[in-house]
Design an enzyme around this catalytic site. Structure first.
Site, PDB file in Angstrom:
ATOM      1  N   CYS A  95       0.826  -1.224   0.000  1.00 35.57           N
ATOM      2  CA  CYS A  95       0.000   0.000   0.000  1.00 35.57           C
ATOM      3  C   CYS A  95       0.853   1.264   0.000  1.00 35.57           C
ATOM      4  O   CYS A  95       0.307   2.368  -0.043  1.00 35.57           O
ATOM      5  CB  CYS A  95      -0.884   0.060   1.242  1.00 35.57           C
ATOM      6  SG  CYS A  95      -1.866  -1.397   1.562  1.00 35.57           S
ATOM      7  N   HIS A 113      -5.864   1.189   5.486  1.00 34.85           N
ATOM      8  CA  HIS A 113      -6.436   0.513   4.316  1.00 34.85           C
ATOM      9  C   HIS A 113      -7.244  -0.670   4.829  1.00 34.85           C
ATOM     10  O   HIS A 113      -6.706  -1.559   5.478  1.00 34.85           O
ATOM     11  CB  HIS A 113      -5.333   0.050   3.370  1.00 34.85           C
ATOM     12  CG  HIS A 113      -5.856  -0.779   2.233  1.00 34.85           C
ATOM     13  ND1 HIS A 113      -6.999  -0.449   1.546  1.00 34.85           N
ATOM     14  CD2 HIS A 113      -5.397  -1.931   1.669  1.00 34.85           C
ATOM     15  CE1 HIS A 113      -7.221  -1.358   0.608  1.00 34.85           C
ATOM     16  NE2 HIS A 113      -6.261  -2.272   0.670  1.00 34.85           N
ATOM     17  N   HIS A 115     -10.126  -3.823   4.173  1.00 33.53           N
ATOM     18  CA  HIS A 115     -10.833  -4.733   3.271  1.00 33.53           C
ATOM     19  C   HIS A 115     -12.207  -5.064   3.853  1.00 33.53           C
ATOM     20  O   HIS A 115     -12.738  -6.150   3.629  1.00 33.53           O
ATOM     21  CB  HIS A 115     -10.027  -6.022   3.081  1.00 33.53           C
ATOM     22  CG  HIS A 115      -8.887  -5.890   2.127  1.00 33.53           C
ATOM     23  ND1 HIS A 115      -8.179  -6.972   1.668  1.00 33.53           N
ATOM     24  CD2 HIS A 115      -8.328  -4.812   1.535  1.00 33.53           C
ATOM     25  CE1 HIS A 115      -7.223  -6.575   0.838  1.00 33.53           C
ATOM     26  NE2 HIS A 115      -7.290  -5.259   0.760  1.00 33.53           N
ATOM     27  N   GLU A 136     -26.929  10.482  10.720  1.00 32.41           N
ATOM     28  CA  GLU A 136     -26.277  11.220  11.810  1.00 32.41           C
ATOM     29  C   GLU A 136     -24.759  11.020  11.863  1.00 32.41           C
ATOM     30  O   GLU A 136     -24.002  11.961  12.118  1.00 32.41           O
ATOM     31  CB  GLU A 136     -26.905  10.784  13.151  1.00 32.41           C
ATOM     32  CG  GLU A 136     -26.325  11.435  14.385  1.00 32.41           C
ATOM     33  CD  GLU A 136     -26.631  12.934  14.507  1.00 32.41           C
ATOM     34  OE1 GLU A 136     -27.487  13.430  13.746  1.00 32.41           O
ATOM     35  OE2 GLU A 136     -26.001  13.587  15.352  1.00 32.41           O
ATOM     36  N   HIS A 186     -12.961  -4.243  -3.629  1.00 32.68           N
ATOM     37  CA  HIS A 186     -11.690  -4.375  -2.907  1.00 32.68           C
ATOM     38  C   HIS A 186     -11.796  -3.819  -1.479  1.00 32.68           C
ATOM     39  O   HIS A 186     -11.786  -4.589  -0.521  1.00 32.68           O
ATOM     40  CB  HIS A 186     -10.622  -3.657  -3.740  1.00 32.68           C
ATOM     41  CG  HIS A 186      -9.235  -3.675  -3.187  1.00 32.68           C
ATOM     42  ND1 HIS A 186      -8.115  -3.471  -3.957  1.00 32.68           N
ATOM     43  CD2 HIS A 186      -8.776  -3.830  -1.928  1.00 32.68           C
ATOM     44  CE1 HIS A 186      -7.027  -3.526  -3.201  1.00 32.68           C
ATOM     45  NE2 HIS A 186      -7.411  -3.741  -1.962  1.00 32.68           N
TER      46      HIS A 186
HETATM   47 ZN    ZN Z   1      -6.009  -4.006  -0.400  1.00 37.57          ZN
END
Ligand code: ZN
Length: 228
Positions: A95, A113, A115, A136, A186
């Site tokens: 990443c 990140h 998933h 809200e 993803h």
């Molecule tokens: Zn990923």
């Protein structure tokens, strides 16, 4: 909607002056927490925290709930590794180029990140942008009020995480009000000014993604928060 309608607060966070050991410990702790939430299962997802001009990043392809604090990489603001993991077999998170966009373009203090199933499913019910209103929990997102129409860009997935670099950069630039970029089929990248802020942004977004999927399942329009 006026800024005063948001519950998001920018000035009441304690000053975050963490030691290197504390940052390493936090990445391990958050990895275990996010694993429990289903955000980083199967070695997926990633966590990164900035301390001054140094960026701490979990390794690639490891169980995120069992990260060894000595295996966390340290990078400079150009994304170059300046301290390797103790385990020589490990590589820095795939990443990395995506995380660097949030650090460079948004002055982020941490990037997550995920998933998450909620994030992944939400990319299937919208075209180019996630869009929601009247919920809200929107007030937890930086600069967003409950009656705003909030958008998060959705970019197409690629075979390899690093290939998302260009499209994510374009999406971050084109959507200054979003604290996140979704990737179709993803997951999602979410950032904040420090690790606490990134974590709360991620929690609020995940709630909104889950809400959108369930509102859609009810046969209502998630863009209006199910209201007509
Ligand atoms: Zn990923």
């Amino acid at each position: 909607m006026a800024e005063s309608s948001t519950q998001e607060t920018s000035d009441n966070q304690p000053h975050l002056d963490l030691t290197e050991g504390e940052v390493r410990g936090l990445i391990c702790e958050l990895g275990a927490l996010f694993y429990q939430l289903g955000w980083v299962s199967g070695t997926g997802g990633g966590i990164s925290i900035r301390r001054g001009q140094e960026i701490f990043m979990a390794p690639s392809g490891v169980q995120k709930e069992r990260i060894d604090s000595q295996d966390i990489f340290v990078l400079d603001m150009q994304g170059k590794v300046i301290r390797e993991a103790v385990n020589p077999k490990l590589k820095v998170s795939a990443c990395r180029p995506l995380f660097m966009h949030a650090y460079r373009m948004r002055d982020a203090g941490a990037v997550i990140h995920s998933h998450s199933m909620n994030a992944m499913l939400t990319t299937l019910i919208y075209e180019s942008h996630f869009s929601i209103s009247n919920i809200e929990m929107m007030k937890g997102i930086k600069g967003v009020g409950v009656f705003d129409q909030h958008h998060v860009p959705i970019i197409p997935n690629t075979a390899h995480e690093a290939e998302l670099e260009e499209s994510m950069g374009e999406a971050v630039e084109a959507n200054p009000k979003s604290q996140a970029v979704l990737v179709r089929g993803h997951g999602v990248y979410i950032w904040g000014r420090d690790w606490i802020h990134a974590k709360t942004q991620a929690e609020c977004y995940d709630y909104l993604f889950e809400a959108a999927v369930k509102i859609k399942q009810l046969g209502l329009d998630p863009q209006t928060g199910g209201q007509s």
